[in-house]
Motif scaffolding. Sequence first.
Motif, PDB file in Angstrom:
ATOM      1  N   ARG A 110       0.828  -1.205   0.000  1.00  7.82           N
ATOM      2  CA  ARG A 110       0.000   0.000   0.000  1.00  7.82           C
ATOM      3  C   ARG A 110       0.864   1.258   0.000  1.00  7.82           C
ATOM      4  O   ARG A 110       0.584   2.218  -0.727  1.00  7.82           O
ATOM      5  CB  ARG A 110      -0.929  -0.004   1.211  1.00  7.82           C
ATOM      6  CG  ARG A 110      -1.910   1.163   1.244  1.00  7.82           C
ATOM      7  CD  ARG A 110      -2.821   1.085   2.463  1.00  7.82           C
ATOM      8  NE  ARG A 110      -3.738   2.197   2.495  1.00  7.82           N
ATOM      9  CZ  ARG A 110      -3.438   3.418   2.935  1.00  7.82           C
ATOM     10  NH1 ARG A 110      -2.213   3.677   3.379  1.00  7.82           N
ATOM     11  NH2 ARG A 110      -4.337   4.381   2.928  1.00  7.82           N
ATOM     12  N   GLU A 111       1.928   1.271   0.795  1.00  2.68           N
ATOM     13  CA  GLU A 111       2.816   2.436   0.850  1.00  2.68           C
ATOM     14  C   GLU A 111       3.570   2.620  -0.457  1.00  2.68           C
ATOM     15  O   GLU A 111       3.831   3.751  -0.880  1.00  2.68           O
ATOM     16  CB  GLU A 111       3.800   2.287   2.008  1.00  2.68           C
ATOM     17  CG  GLU A 111       3.184   2.505   3.374  1.00  2.68           C
ATOM     18  CD  GLU A 111       2.553   3.887   3.513  1.00  2.68           C
ATOM     19  OE1 GLU A 111       3.186   4.868   3.089  1.00  2.68           O
ATOM     20  OE2 GLU A 111       1.429   3.972   4.024  1.00  2.68           O
ATOM     21  N   LEU A 112       3.921   1.520  -1.111  1.00  2.00           N
ATOM     22  CA  LEU A 112       4.572   1.601  -2.419  1.00  2.00           C
ATOM     23  C   LEU A 112       3.662   2.295  -3.425  1.00  2.00           C
ATOM     24  O   LEU A 112       4.086   3.205  -4.150  1.00  2.00           O
ATOM     25  CB  LEU A 112       4.922   0.202  -2.914  1.00  2.00           C
ATOM     26  CG  LEU A 112       6.280  -0.364  -2.506  1.00  2.00           C
ATOM     27  CD1 LEU A 112       6.328  -1.869  -2.767  1.00  2.00           C
ATOM     28  CD2 LEU A 112       7.388   0.330  -3.264  1.00  2.00           C
ATOM     29  N   VAL A 113       2.415   1.865  -3.466  1.00  2.00           N
ATOM     30  CA  VAL A 113       1.448   2.458  -4.392  1.00  2.00           C
ATOM     31  C   VAL A 113       1.234   3.927  -4.058  1.00  2.00           C
ATOM     32  O   VAL A 113       1.200   4.780  -4.955  1.00  2.00           O
ATOM     33  CB  VAL A 113       0.110   1.688  -4.339  1.00  2.00           C
ATOM     34  CG1 VAL A 113      -0.954   2.419  -5.138  1.00  2.00           C
ATOM     35  CG2 VAL A 113       0.286   0.276  -4.875  1.00  2.00           C
ATOM     36  N   GLY A 127      -3.183  -8.117  -8.481  1.00  2.53           N
ATOM     37  CA  GLY A 127      -3.020  -9.024  -7.346  1.00  2.53           C
ATOM     38  C   GLY A 127      -4.167 -10.016  -7.287  1.00  2.53           C
ATOM     39  O   GLY A 127      -5.180  -9.858  -7.978  1.00  2.53           O
ATOM     40  N   ASP A 128      -3.997 -11.032  -6.462  1.00  4.77           N
ATOM     41  CA  ASP A 128      -5.039 -12.051  -6.354  1.00  4.77           C
ATOM     42  C   ASP A 128      -5.365 -12.442  -4.916  1.00  4.77           C
ATOM     43  O   ASP A 128      -6.340 -13.149  -4.674  1.00  4.77           O
ATOM     44  CB  ASP A 128      -4.633 -13.310  -7.132  1.00  4.77           C
ATOM     45  CG  ASP A 128      -3.297 -13.886  -6.645  1.00  4.77           C
ATOM     46  OD1 ASP A 128      -2.736 -13.329  -5.692  1.00  4.77           O
ATOM     47  OD2 ASP A 128      -2.839 -14.886  -7.228  1.00  4.77           O
ATOM     48  N   GLY A 129      -4.551 -12.005  -3.960  1.00  9.23           N
ATOM     49  CA  GLY A 129      -4.740 -12.454  -2.590  1.00  9.23           C
ATOM     50  C   GLY A 129      -5.376 -11.418  -1.691  1.00  9.23           C
ATOM     51  O   GLY A 129      -5.521 -10.241  -2.047  1.00  9.23           O
ATOM     52  N   PRO A 134      -5.452  -4.011   0.155  1.00  6.80           N
ATOM     53  CA  PRO A 134      -5.198  -2.593   0.458  1.00  6.80           C
ATOM     54  C   PRO A 134      -4.536  -1.840  -0.693  1.00  6.80           C
ATOM     55  O   PRO A 134      -4.903  -0.701  -0.985  1.00  6.80           O
ATOM     56  CB  PRO A 134      -4.266  -2.660   1.688  1.00  6.80           C
ATOM     57  CG  PRO A 134      -4.563  -3.973   2.318  1.00  6.80           C
ATOM     58  CD  PRO A 134      -4.851  -4.899   1.173  1.00  6.80           C
ATOM     59  N   ALA A 135      -3.559  -2.481  -1.357  1.00  7.65           N
ATOM     60  CA  ALA A 135      -2.872  -1.832  -2.481  1.00  7.65           C
ATOM     61  C   ALA A 135      -3.789  -1.718  -3.692  1.00  7.65           C
ATOM     62  O   ALA A 135      -3.748  -0.726  -4.421  1.00  7.65           O
ATOM     63  CB  ALA A 135      -1.611  -2.604  -2.842  1.00  7.65           C
ATOM     64  N   LEU A 136      -4.613  -2.731  -3.916  1.00  6.16           N
ATOM     65  CA  LEU A 136      -5.564  -2.680  -5.026  1.00  6.16           C
ATOM     66  C   LEU A 136      -6.540  -1.517  -4.845  1.00  6.16           C
ATOM     67  O   LEU A 136      -6.904  -0.839  -5.811  1.00  6.16           O
ATOM     68  CB  LEU A 136      -6.333  -4.002  -5.127  1.00  6.16           C
ATOM     69  CG  LEU A 136      -5.538  -5.223  -5.604  1.00  6.16           C
ATOM     70  CD1 LEU A 136      -6.332  -6.502  -5.374  1.00  6.16           C
ATOM     71  CD2 LEU A 136      -5.169  -5.092  -7.067  1.00  6.16           C
TER      72      LEU A 136
END
Length: 216
Positions: A110-113, A127-129, A134-136
């Motif tokens: 999430r912080e990367l995004v 992503g799939d999991g 949160p990042a999605l």
Amino acid sequence: MSDISKYDAYEQGATFVGVVCIKDPVRPEVKPGIEACKTAGIRVIMITGDSRETAMAIAKELSIIEEGENVDKCVFTGSQFEKMNKKEREQAVGGQGGKVFSRVEPAHKRELVKTLIDLGNIVAMTGDGVNDAPALKQAHIGIAMGITGTEVAKSASDMVLADDNFATIVKAVEEGRAIYSNMKAFIRYLISSNIGEVISIFLTALLGIPEGFTSV
């Protein structure tokens, strides 16, 4: 039934037979898709929970990391990223810096995004999991896998892939750009061809004289 208290005795005097290695191979269409992204000006960043060595090996196989590139400047672990301040994070992911992030947790993703968005990038996250949710949700466009993806990932995403294929994302971007280009061309055509008529009708109405265009 074996006595678990004697397991240490059972494992004594063993003979080494060999090592079994298991590899989850990369789909053949992924590497051409990444090359197409580079040509189209799309930057691909690999984020994984695997070890640093495994992530680097796959990234080199897919040409995410170029031959002879300094891995210390483009490969980071989740713990390294977590310890960075805001400026260091921006330097790590900005430009052509961070390409591979390994051993990441949901908060790291999430912080990367968020950092990429703060730098003015349009971010699409796949992503799939459950840990990808949160990042999605944070990304401009969240893309979940339709076959292997969890319901949490699908509900957090804006788009769901029916075939779980990275090449489908590349194709979708290509089609989207073509549609956008056609829309701009069509709008330019309408403006250039109709502006004369619009101005003529507007001026005649403003000056109170008979319309310049009639059925006759």
